[in-house]
Design an enzyme around this catalytic site. Structure first.
Site, mmCIF file in Angstrom:
data_model
loop_
_atom_site.group_PDB
_atom_site.id
_atom_site.type_symbol
_atom_site.label_atom_id
_atom_site.label_comp_id
_atom_site.label_asym_id
_atom_site.label_seq_id
_atom_site.Cartn_x
_atom_site.Cartn_y
_atom_site.Cartn_z
ATOM 1 N N ASN A 120 -81.236 61.679 52.161
ATOM 2 C CA ASN A 120 -81.210 60.724 51.050
ATOM 3 C C ASN A 120 -79.988 59.805 51.101
ATOM 4 O O ASN A 120 -80.107 58.593 50.922
ATOM 5 C CB ASN A 120 -81.254 61.462 49.704
ATOM 6 N N HIS A 166 -90.870 12.152 39.119
ATOM 7 C CA HIS A 166 -92.329 12.296 39.005
ATOM 8 C C HIS A 166 -93.052 11.783 40.251
ATOM 9 O O HIS A 166 -94.206 11.371 40.162
ATOM 10 C CB HIS A 166 -92.883 11.567 37.777
ATOM 11 N N SER A 287 -104.184 17.889 67.135
ATOM 12 C CA SER A 287 -105.478 18.371 66.673
ATOM 13 C C SER A 287 -106.420 18.443 67.867
ATOM 14 O O SER A 287 -106.386 17.586 68.745
ATOM 15 C CB SER A 287 -106.028 17.401 65.626
ATOM 16 N N LYS A 293 -103.937 12.632 65.893
ATOM 17 C CA LYS A 293 -103.212 13.382 64.866
ATOM 18 C C LYS A 293 -101.994 14.109 65.373
ATOM 19 O O LYS A 293 -101.904 14.533 66.511
ATOM 20 C CB LYS A 293 -104.144 14.390 64.191
ATOM 21 N N GLN A 332 -89.213 55.213 50.194
ATOM 22 C CA GLN A 332 -89.434 54.975 51.625
ATOM 23 C C GLN A 332 -90.138 53.629 51.852
ATOM 24 O O GLN A 332 -90.068 53.057 52.926
ATOM 25 C CB GLN A 332 -90.268 56.119 52.207
HETATM 26 N N1 ARG Z 1 -87.749 58.461 55.500
HETATM 27 C C1 ARG Z 1 -87.146 58.669 54.231
HETATM 28 C C2 ARG Z 1 -86.992 57.324 53.504
HETATM 29 O O1 ARG Z 1 -87.061 56.321 54.154
HETATM 30 C C3 ARG Z 1 -85.806 59.297 54.369
HETATM 31 C C4 ARG Z 1 -85.403 60.108 53.193
HETATM 32 C C5 ARG Z 1 -86.232 61.310 53.064
HETATM 33 N N2 ARG Z 1 -85.724 62.181 52.034
HETATM 34 C C6 ARG Z 1 -86.462 63.161 51.547
HETATM 35 N N3 ARG Z 1 -85.935 63.860 50.611
HETATM 36 N N4 ARG Z 1 -87.697 63.382 51.943
HETATM 37 O O2 ARG Z 1 -86.812 57.238 52.330
#
Ligand code: ARG
Length: 471
Positions: A120, A166, A287, A293, A332
């Site tokens: 993460n 305009h 074209s 064109k 993701q």
């Molecule tokens: N491939 C995942 C993404 O792009 C990476 C993170 C995955 N984390 C998880 N807890 N499954 O977000």
């Protein structure tokens, strides 16, 4: 070259401790991101190097493990670069591909890399690094576009063309001034990119899964190593925030709106009705059926791409809205829209730069059109104010009557005889003709920011100075 198989089992070997059966094929298909996040491999490896350096310095892993990890990561990078990595959806994403190959290469040391880290914070870090690099490349592209714009603005500083409101002929302006309007937009777009870079340049690494970690990490050290300004202050925010990506998409959306407006003018100006420019061979097509064109395809495609870029921005906002903290797999879906939009936008900038460099205005046709539509009527009104002391509203009224007379006689204002003007306002003198040419009109627009050629040249010089300072 022979393809190396590197999978040590599948994704389950990374997280499958408590699982019995494997995932279904459809699960694998919906779950994988390696088909697109492989673009993050350099950032992923850089992040892992910084992390392992820091783990060793903090005494969390040994120096030997760190060295083995670094050597292994270099090897993985070489393999990917040489096209020797087999990408396998069972290994989900780039993070698991790199780590699993590392473990094959260096064994236990590789298995220690993930200490105090989660995918993460890893993906958040990789994506920020990638976006930062994209911004820097877009910045370089903007510099080229701005330089091309300034060169043309200087060249056509006194080329008179009609200014429109305009899309009706309003007052004469110069092509240089018109181009400098785009310079202003482009330079704001560029500074928006730089603002976005400042805000995104914080380090999520070390936030771990969401709560931080019990290991004594030095997040300042990894921040410095990766060129971040500081570690992100809150671990939940670090792994959940995607506003940096939305901001980058927004900046590109605004930028592409500006490219699209100029692209639209190129399309319009290149029509035989306008005949203000000739499309260059490099940025138009023919074209297959109409030999006469020449089509402004590049401009049209720039005009169209804005839809996709804004779509990407909108798409990611919708993905993120309503997501509870911290990470959810929804996130993701953040990378593809950004990758695609950056590719599209970079291409648009390059194409626009090419068209700007090739710009071949038909200055004669522009000049002619500038004189149409009684475009110097405001100059008559201004003369009545300045010379006869009329209040502007009255001058406007008198001018209206003069224009009507010219219209009836079907002549330019500059060809209307003095007695015809005096029939409307007896105090008008010969000297009014001095302000009726389109050149006189643009030359008189010397107020700050106005279209006079003198102003345009000064604006170009000031812009060149500003560009030097900003680089
Ligand atoms: N491939 C995942 C993404 O792009 C990476 C993170 C995955 N984390 C998880 N807890 N499954 O977000």
């Amino acid at each position: 070259m022979e393809q190396k198989k590197h999978t040590s089992g599948d994704g389950q070997s990374m997280w499958g401790g408590r699982f019995g059966g494997g995932p279904s094929a459809i699960m694998q298909e919906i779950n994988e991101s390696i088909s697109f996040d492989r673009r993050l491999y350099r950032e992923d490896i850089a992040g892992s190097k910084a992390h392992s350096d820091m783990l060793a310095k903090q005494g969390i892993i040994t120096a030997e493990d760190r060295d083995a990890i670094h050597k292994g990561l270099d090897q993985v990078e070489r393999e990917i670069e040489a096209g020797h990595m087999t990408f396998d959806p069972a290994l989900e994403d780039i993070h698991m591909h790199v780590e699993s190959r590392l473990r094959e290469l260096v064994g236990d040391a590789g298995a220690r890399l993930h200490t105090g880290r989660s995918r993460n914070d890893q993906v958040a870090t990789d994506f920020r690094l990638w976006s930062r690099k994209a911004i820097d490349e877009l910045d370089t592209a903007y510099t080229a576009l701005i330089n091309a714009t300034l060169d043309q603005a200087e060249k056509y500083a006194d080329a008179v063309m009609p200014g429109f409101t305009h899309l009706q002929t309003a007052q004469p302006v110069t092509l240089g001034h018109h181009l400098m309007a785009y310079y202003e937009m482009f330079s704001r777009d560029r500074s928006r990119l730089q603002d976005c870079r400042k805000r995104l340049n914080e380090n999520p690494l070390g936030a771990a899964a969401l709560a931080g970690t019990s290991f004594p990490l030095d997040r300042h050290m990894t921040s410095d190593a990766l060129g971040f300004d500081r570690p992100m202050a809150n671990s939940l925010d670090a792994v959940s925030a995607r506003d940096f990506a939305i901001e980058l998409l927004s900046v590109m959306s605004i930028g592409s709106v500006h490219l699209s407006r100029f692209a639209d003018e190129i399309v319009l100006w290149a029509t035989s009705a306008f005949n203000f420019l000739e499309l260059s061979d490099g940025f138009s097509t023919g074209s297959s059926i109409m030999p006469q064109k020449r089509n402004p395809d590049a401009a049209e495609l720039i005009r169209a791409k804005v839809g996709r870029i804004m779509g990407a921005q909108n798409g990611l906002m919708v993905v993120m809205k309503g997501l509870p903290l911290a990470y959810s797999k929804d996130m993701q879906e953040d990378k593809e829209p950004v990758f695609k939009a950056v590719d599209d936008f970079a291409l648009c900038l390059a194409a626009m730069t090419g068209m700007m460099e090739d710009l071949k205005p038909n200055t004669k046709a522009m000049h002619h059109a500038a004189g149409q539509g009684f475009s110097t009527a405001t100059d008559i009104a201004d003369w009545l104010v300045r010379v006869l002391g009329l209040p502007f509203r009255d001058a406007h009224h008198v001018t209206g009557a003069i224009v009507k007379e010219a219209e009836t006689r079907n002549v330019y204002l500059s060809d209307l005889p003095l007695d015809a003007m005096q029939a409307v306002e007896p105090r008008i003198t010969e000297s009014i003709y001095d302000v009726l040419s389109v050149e006189a009109s643009v030359n008189s627009r010397t107020s700050f920011g106005g279209t006079s050629p003198e102003n345009v040249k000064n604006a170009v010089n000031a812009a060149r100075e500003a560009l030097k300072e900003s680089n």
